[in-house]
Structure formats: C-alpha cells, structure tokens
Design an enzyme around this catalytic site. Structure first.
Site, mmCIF file in Angstrom:
data_model
loop_
_atom_site.group_PDB
_atom_site.id
_atom_site.type_symbol
_atom_site.label_atom_id
_atom_site.label_comp_id
_atom_site.label_asym_id
_atom_site.label_seq_id
_atom_site.Cartn_x
_atom_site.Cartn_y
_atom_site.Cartn_z
ATOM 1 N N CYS A 274 84.034 -74.667 71.186
ATOM 2 C CA CYS A 274 83.620 -73.403 71.800
ATOM 3 C C CYS A 274 84.631 -73.011 72.881
ATOM 4 O O CYS A 274 85.006 -73.845 73.713
ATOM 5 C CB CYS A 274 82.231 -73.599 72.416
ATOM 6 S SG CYS A 274 81.604 -72.184 73.288
ATOM 7 N N CYS A 275 85.104 -71.761 72.853
ATOM 8 C CA CYS A 275 85.897 -71.234 73.974
ATOM 9 C C CYS A 275 85.197 -69.969 74.474
ATOM 10 O O CYS A 275 84.008 -69.775 74.219
ATOM 11 C CB CYS A 275 87.352 -71.000 73.590
ATOM 12 S SG CYS A 275 87.644 -69.656 72.418
ATOM 13 N N ALA A 276 85.893 -69.122 75.195
ATOM 14 C CA ALA A 276 85.216 -67.975 75.825
ATOM 15 C C ALA A 276 84.656 -66.999 74.791
ATOM 16 O O ALA A 276 83.501 -66.596 74.857
ATOM 17 C CB ALA A 276 86.170 -67.260 76.777
ATOM 18 N N SER B 63 89.931 -71.921 71.038
ATOM 19 C CA SER B 63 89.208 -72.817 70.119
ATOM 20 C C SER B 63 89.942 -72.934 68.786
ATOM 21 O O SER B 63 89.916 -73.982 68.137
ATOM 22 C CB SER B 63 87.757 -72.371 69.921
ATOM 23 O OG SER B 63 87.667 -71.018 69.580
ATOM 24 N N TYR C 38 81.446 -68.810 73.800
ATOM 25 C CA TYR C 38 80.403 -68.901 74.823
ATOM 26 C C TYR C 38 79.736 -67.548 75.054
ATOM 27 O O TYR C 38 78.519 -67.469 75.245
ATOM 28 C CB TYR C 38 81.004 -69.426 76.138
ATOM 29 C CG TYR C 38 80.052 -69.284 77.310
ATOM 30 C CD1 TYR C 38 78.954 -70.127 77.451
ATOM 31 C CD2 TYR C 38 80.236 -68.274 78.272
ATOM 32 C CE1 TYR C 38 78.055 -69.991 78.505
ATOM 33 C CE2 TYR C 38 79.340 -68.124 79.328
ATOM 34 C CZ TYR C 38 78.257 -68.987 79.443
ATOM 35 O OH TYR C 38 77.369 -68.829 80.484
#
Length: 360
Positions: A93-95, A101, A122
């Site tokens: 998971c990234c922003a 990711s 996220y």
C-alpha cells in the site's frame, strides 16, 4: 483473493498491509493492520518532491532511484521480502496505489516474490473507512451514562454490540484519562473506529450500537461528526452506583493499575516518577476550574497520599483528595450535562440492573 479493490472485505478481515509511504505520512494516518516499511524515508521523500516541482516527474524518479540504491535498496528489499513471507495474505500500500507501491512490487517480483497491492492506496482505504462509519452509525444506538467511576466502559466492553470508544482513543476521557499508549492521530483513530464498527457489526445480532455517553473529545481525538450527531439523538441508560463503589473502581484504575503499568513499562524508580507526574498532571489540567486555593489544598493531599503509597504500598491516602474531587468537580459537571439530556434517559439503575436491562 480479491484484486485490491474490495476495501470493505480487506478491512473487515484484518488483512495485513505493508505500507511503503514515508514515516511522516504513516504517522498522520494509517490503517490498524498496517506496518510501515517505507520505500523512502522522510528526507528522501522531501528531496524527490522538491525535484518533482522544479524539474518534473522523470528527474524526480531518477533521483528516487539514486537515493534508494546499493546496500540501502537491498536492506529495504530484504525487509519487504521478510514481511511478505510473514504475511502471505497481505497487500502493498502507498498513498494512491501509484509509483511507490508499483516500484516495490516490481523489485519484489525481480527477487522472486509476487505480492498484490491496494488499488488506489491508502487514500482509497481511508475513503472506504469514512463511508463505513457514515453508513453504520445510522443504526439505532443506546448510550451508557453515569458519573465517573460507574464502570461504563466495562459495561460497553461486555456487550456483543458494544464499541469501546475510549479504548480506541487510548484515553479514558477525564483529566486523568491518559494511558501508557500514546493517542493516535485523528485520521488513524477514525480508521480504527471504522474497522472496529465493521467487525462488530458483522457479529452482532441486535443491529444496534451500545456506546459510552462521551463528549465531543476523548483526550486529543474527537468523534467523527456523523457519529456525534447520532449520539446527540440517542437514548441513554444511566448507571447510578453508590459513591463508595465508584471510589473503589477509581482506586483500582488510577492508583493500583496505573502504578503497576508505569512500573512495568519504565522500571521501579522511573515508573514511580512517571506515575507521580501522571497524577499531578491530571490535577493541574483542571486547576482553573477548581480555583487556585482548592487546587493547592488537593495537591497537598495528593503529595501526602503518594508519600504514604511509596512508604507502605497503601493507596488509602488518595481517597482524601479523590472523594472531594468527585463531589466538587466531576459529579456536578456530569449531572449538569445529564440534566440537559433528561428527556433521552430511558433507564436508570445500579450497574447490574443496567447490564440486565441491556440483555433484554
């Protein structure tokens, strides 16, 4: 396994998340099951962000690869590989489910590990969490009221449809309410609340919530507006326990358990100092409302009680300042607030009566 877009199912199943955002982003808001193994640390992320603004995406990407290279890249890759093996049913998971990711996913793939990612990152999970709360708070709810020391939290925890807001906030709601766990950021608190409601809702049969009658703030966290609005309309069951019983509950909570917890966390000497500071801070927080003279008198009693406890282990001395604090401050304040909600009170009784009434 879902494709990383069924956010509700991902959150409900306590799915592990390997969150590759920078530590500062993670601290500002994260999901309950996330572990932070960043692609870039805060300084690297800031440098790449500046480069992006000045020179564009290609230069920023090149700088990112330059900053995370060689031994450092290998060290981070090993940490991701280990996490993937430990949590085989998890997601990256990234922003926003974008470059970071995908880069980590690619590096893992090259090292022989295939691991899925959260589409939308996220941000998508956060929006899903907010939507979950908005939806679930529409169900009927009953609030548990009562003066400080009435055992309201314990009662809520015992209900299959109870959600312990204070437990989620790592705070007991009073000036002596802090626990040894630091409070979460506001966004993280809201995420934890959404997931807890989602999981509780899945196993409850009564289709209604049991919550403690809280103010807007629990320590530094505030309740989401949608929940606050529903709580303002909810019926209240009030625990009316005898004063002495409430004092005994608070003795156990503030003096016995907090001293034990501080000693366990910090050792004998530092733990005693931290425990003493905690009690003094709690009293100082309401100094203005007590008035300077009364504050000084109660502080003298607190110091005497601490000396007695340190010398003999007895917590009896604390009742000399706690009893007047309840009588003069906490009880009048809560009763005043409860008077304004009188029309919403549907039941009153001692703890056992309220517990029995909730069962029916």
């Amino acid at each position: 396994m879902n494709d990383g877009t069924d956010y509700r199912a991902i959150l409900a199943a306590d799915t592990p998340l390997i969150d590759v955002r920078a530590p500062i982003e993670f601290t500002q808001g994260a999901m309950p099951t996330a572990i932070n193994l960043p692609l870039m640390n805060d300084e690297e992320r800031a440098a790449v962000g500046t480069c992006y603004k000045r020179q564009g995406p290609e230069a920023a990407l090149a700088l990112g690869h330059k900053l995370v290279a060689g031994d450092e890249r290998q060290r981070r890759l090993e940490a991701w590989r280990k996490a993937c093996i430990q949590h085989p049913r998890g997601y990256l998971c990234c922003a926003r489910g974008g470059q970071r990711s995908h880069i980590v996913q690619q590096w893992l793939h090259e090292s022989g590990v295939d691991y899925p990612l959260i589409q939308g990152g996220y941000k998508a999970l956060r929006q899903a969490a907010m939507h979950i709360t908005d939806t679930l708070v529409q169900k009927p709810m009953i609030l548990i009221g009562g003066c400080t020391g009435s055992g309201k939290t314990q009662l809520v925890r015992q209900q299959p449809n109870g959600v312990d807001l204070e437990g989620l906030a790592h705070h007991r709601g009073s000036s002596f309410g802090r626990t040894l766990k630091p409070q979460l950021s506001q966004a993280s608190f809201e995420n934890h609340l959404a997931v807890e409601m989602l999981k509780t809702d899945a196993r409850q049969e009564l289709q209604m919530w049991v919550l403690e009658d809280e103010g807007r703030m629990i320590g530094a966290n505030h309740l989401p507006e949608c929940l606050r609005e529903r709580m303002a309309q909810a019926s209240i069951a009030v625990v009316d326990d005898p004063f002495e019983l409430r004092l005994e509950r608070l003795r156990d909570e503030y003096f016995i358990r907090m001293h034990r917890d501080f000693t366990h966390a910090c050792g004998e000497e530092d733990g005693w100092q931290a425990y003493s500071d905690y009690l003094h801070h709690g009293l100082s927080a309401i100094q203005r409302r007590l008035g300077l003279q009364r504050f000084k008198e109660l502080t003298v009693k607190l110091d005497a009680a601490l000396a007695m406890q340190q010398a003999s282990g007895s917590t009896d001395g604390h009742l000399a300042w706690l009893a007047p604090l309840l009588n003069e401050y906490y009880d009048p304040m809560y009763r005043y607030q409860l008077e304004k909600k009188a029309a919403k009170i549907v039941f009153r009784g001692i703890w056992q009566d309220v517990a029995q009434w909730l069962q029916s």
